[in-house]
Design an enzyme around this catalytic site. Structure first.
Site, short mmCIF file in Angstrom:
data_model
loop_
_atom_site.label_atom_id
_atom_site.label_comp_id
_atom_site.label_asym_id
_atom_site.label_seq_id
_atom_site.Cartn_x
_atom_site.Cartn_y
_atom_site.Cartn_z
CE LYS A 1 2.31 -2.44 -4.38
NZ LYS A 1 2.15 -2.17 -2.93
N GLY B 1 -4.52 -4.47 -3.69
CA GLY B 1 -5.56 -3.46 -3.90
C GLY B 1 -4.89 -2.15 -4.25
CG HIS B 2 -2.42 -1.90 -6.88
ND1 HIS B 2 -1.72 -2.55 -7.85
CD2 HIS B 2 -1.96 -2.39 -5.70
CE1 HIS B 2 -0.88 -3.40 -7.29
NE2 HIS B 2 -1.01 -3.33 -5.99
CD GLN C 1 0.83 -8.95 -2.70
OE1 GLN C 1 1.54 -9.55 -3.49
NE2 GLN C 1 -0.44 -8.72 -2.94
CG ASP D 1 -1.82 -1.25 1.23
OD1 ASP D 1 -2.21 -1.70 0.15
OD2 ASP D 1 -2.06 -1.79 2.32
P1 GDP Z 1 -0.78 0.28 -3.50
O1 GDP Z 1 -1.37 -0.99 -3.03
O2 GDP Z 1 0.69 0.37 -3.27
O3 GDP Z 1 -1.16 0.61 -4.93
O4 GDP Z 1 -1.42 1.43 -2.60
P2 GDP Z 1 -2.98 1.56 -2.23
O5 GDP Z 1 -3.69 2.06 -3.42
O6 GDP Z 1 -3.49 0.33 -1.57
O7 GDP Z 1 -2.89 2.65 -1.08
C1 GDP Z 1 -2.40 3.93 -1.31
C2 GDP Z 1 -3.54 4.96 -1.05
O8 GDP Z 1 -2.96 6.23 -0.90
C3 GDP Z 1 -4.51 5.08 -2.19
O9 GDP Z 1 -5.78 5.36 -1.66
C4 GDP Z 1 -4.00 6.26 -3.01
O10 GDP Z 1 -5.05 6.97 -3.67
C5 GDP Z 1 -3.42 7.12 -1.93
N1 GDP Z 1 -2.22 7.89 -2.30
C6 GDP Z 1 -1.22 7.56 -3.17
N2 GDP Z 1 -0.25 8.49 -3.15
C7 GDP Z 1 -0.64 9.43 -2.24
C8 GDP Z 1 -0.03 10.62 -1.74
O11 GDP Z 1 1.07 11.01 -2.11
N3 GDP Z 1 -0.74 11.30 -0.78
C9 GDP Z 1 -1.96 10.90 -0.33
N4 GDP Z 1 -2.56 11.63 0.61
N5 GDP Z 1 -2.54 9.78 -0.78
C10 GDP Z 1 -1.89 9.04 -1.71
P1 IMO Z 2 -0.88 -4.24 -2.22
O1 IMO Z 2 -0.47 -4.72 -3.60
C1 IMO Z 2 -0.98 -4.80 2.09
C2 IMO Z 2 -0.89 -8.95 3.55
C3 IMO Z 2 -2.12 -9.45 4.29
C4 IMO Z 2 -1.49 -10.40 5.27
C5 IMO Z 2 -0.37 -11.03 4.42
C6 IMO Z 2 -0.72 -12.38 3.81
O2 IMO Z 2 -2.18 -3.52 -2.21
O3 IMO Z 2 0.24 -3.50 -1.58
P2 IMO Z 2 -2.28 -13.07 1.76
O4 IMO Z 2 -3.76 -12.87 1.54
O5 IMO Z 2 -1.42 -12.45 0.72
O6 IMO Z 2 -1.93 -14.50 2.01
O7 IMO Z 2 -1.98 -12.28 3.14
O8 IMO Z 2 -0.08 -10.11 3.40
N1 IMO Z 2 -1.15 -8.39 2.20
C7 IMO Z 2 -1.13 -7.09 1.92
N2 IMO Z 2 -0.97 -6.01 2.71
N3 IMO Z 2 -1.10 -4.65 0.76
C8 IMO Z 2 -1.22 -5.72 -0.06
O9 IMO Z 2 -1.17 -5.61 -1.40
C9 IMO Z 2 -1.27 -7.01 0.52
N4 IMO Z 2 -1.42 -8.26 0.02
C10 IMO Z 2 -1.33 -9.09 1.05
O10 IMO Z 2 -2.78 -8.37 4.96
O11 IMO Z 2 -0.87 -9.70 6.32
MG MG Z 3 -2.85 -1.68 -1.74
#
Ligand code: GDP
Ligand code: IMO
Ligand code: MG
Length: 417
Positions: A15, A39-40, A218, A12
């Site tokens: 990416k 989850g992106h 991840q 998270d």
């Molecule tokens: P990922 O799994 O690495 O793609 O990240 P996620 O999408 O799960 O979580 C990142 C969250 O932060 C998302 O809701 C993005 O919209 C938000 N986000 C990304 N970059 C920034 C930033 O620079 N500032 C803020 N406030 N939010 C951001």
């Molecule tokens: P993104 O791509 C954050 C974590 C789960 C758990 C562990 C194992 O959005 O960064 P799994 O279901 O993969 O066997 O769970 O990994 N986990 C993540 N945490 N972001 C993710 O993906 C994750 N994908 C798995 O919460 O701790």
């Molecule tokens: Mg994510």
């Protein structure tokens, strides 16, 4: 030059946003590991995209490819693909025929695996069947996309799988594998997506000499081998898995991405975790709620000790820092620069139990004064002085330049140096 965007923390890091931002300069965007545990979130103007399997490059109309290192839940993929077709005209998505599938029994086994672990030993998985699906791949039992051409092959494989898993499923009051139903569902799925399935050589030939962006899922600290085992995901998230997971043999630059603080979903060590009001403030301001499971993400200060380790195992060429805007109005910002070790001389990230010995003291943190609201995002030079000092401290600690700075979820809240 090809590039890979790799998460350096526990996922998270942003990416999705950065892959979307960068993908304009590339022809093909590739996922090489993980499944719909990812989850992106990408925000473009008034539209929010939540992607689990399809690379974020799809939003800019780029060709997207899911390599053989991914595990694919057919129903999830089909729904996600359908959703995206409502927002994007003719999305171009290809699936490697060598991808193993996640079926219903994998999700049941994921549940059972968690059930038998006691409280703090539970991994806290996303319950998407990821671990059991990779177990089947390593155990040479997977049904792969290429198997879906033949009803006979699916049936035969399912008979063996049933023999192996039904006793476990039954003993936990889970429904047994229904061969007839599963075969029918898989054949229906195949009919719907067969045009998207290609063999590995197709992509190699089609994209020879084209620019490729690899999208990690991840983060490095959740890597099966390099992360805090057993509190990890079941795939290799690090950049060295790119060639195996995509079957594309090219050189690439690695962009390591991290948040200006740290979060973790699920259980496992987190030395710089905050349990106070500041942690709650960061969680609220940063909207730190899991995209996949809606769980509250644990929050803490940026941990440079683990970040340095992640940079090493990924051979990071340049860095991207996200979400510093979340810290804007804190009166004091901390960064963990050392681990105060009670029992061990040095922490060993590949023996993750050694992280249990870490308990941080004041002297393990570097303090930074507030940098306030960031109003001018036009260029790096115009950022507040205190934020620039924060950035250069991290660069010096890691000896790697921070080339991309994201200060908000929108595309235009991004600075490239
Ligand atoms: P990922 O799994 O690495 O793609 O990240 P996620 O999408 O799960 O979580 C990142 C969250 O932060 C998302 O809701 C993005 O919209 C938000 N986000 C990304 N970059 C920034 C930033 O620079 N500032 C803020 N406030 N939010 C951001
Ligand atoms: P993104 O791509 C954050 C974590 C789960 C758990 C562990 C194992 O959005 O960064 P799994 O279901 O993969 O066997 O769970 O990994 N986990 C993540 N945490 N972001 C993710 O993906 C994750 N994908 C798995 O919460 O701790
Ligand atoms: Mg994510």
């Amino acid at each position: 030059m090809n590039k890979a965007v790799i998460g350096l923390q526990w996922g998270d890091e942003g990416k999705g946003k950065i892959v979307d931002y960068l993908s304009d300069d590339f022809d093909l965007v590739v996922r090489y590991q993980g499944g719909n545990n990812a989850g992106h979130t990408v925000i473009v103007d008034d539209t929010t995209y939540k992607l689990n399997l399809i690379p974020s490059g799809v939003i800019r109309g780029k060709i997207c490819y899911l390599g053989q290192g991914v595990v694919l839940d057919p129903y999830h993929f089909y729904n996600e693909y359908n959703q995206i077709t409502k927002k994007i005209d003719n999305p171009m998505v290809y699936l490697s025929s060598n991808i193993p599938l996640i079926l219903e029994y994998h999700k049941q086994l994921d549940k059972i695996n968690e059930l038998i672990l006691k409280n703090e030993k539970k991994i806290g998985t996303t319950s998407k069947g990821i671990g059991p699906a990779y177990q089947d791949k390593v155990g040479r039992k997977s049904i792969k996309l290429y198997d879906l051409k033949s009803k006979y092959v699916i049936e035969e494989k399912l008979h063996t799988i049933k023999k192996f898993y039904d006793p476990i499923l039954e003993s936990f009051d889970e429904s047994k594998i229904n061969i007839e139903k599963t075969v029918q569902e898989l054949l229906n799925f195949y009919d719907l997506v067969k045009e998207l399935i290609v063999d590995n050589s197709f992509i190699k030939k089609k994209f020879i000499n084209k620019k490729i962006l690899f999208e990690g899922a991840q983060g490095a600290l959740l890597d099966l081998d390099h992360g805090s085992y057993p509190f990890v995901t079941s795939s290799n998230t690090v950049s060295s898995n790119i060639v195996i997971g995509s079957a594309i043999q090219v050189d690439y630059k690695t962009v390591g991405i991290f948040k200006a603080y740290a979060t973790r979903v699920g259980n496992g060590p987190f030395p710089s975790e905050l349990f106070d009001d500041v942690g709650d403030y960061i969680a609220k301001k940063g909207v730190e709620i899991g995209t996949v499971t809606k769980r509250k993400r644990r929050c803490g200060w940026l941990d440079l000790v683990s970040l340095k380790y992640s940079c090493e195992i990924n051979r990071v060429d340049e860095l991207c820092m996200t979400k510093a805007d979340v810290l804007n109005n804190l009166s004091e910002i901390k960064v963990c620069k050392s681990y105060n070790l009670k029992k061990y001389e040095d922490v060993n990230f590949s023996e993750s139990y050694s992280l249990d010995a870490v308990s941080l003291d004041d002297e393990d943190f570097e303090l930074f004064p507030s940098w306030g609201e960031v109003k001018d995002l036009s260029k790096f030079e115009n950022l507040p002085y205190n934020l620039k000092k924060f950035i250069s401290y991290i660069e010096e600690y890691l000896s790697i330049p921070i080339k991309i700075i994201s200060l908000g979820p929108e595309r235009n809240q991004t600075i490239i140096r």
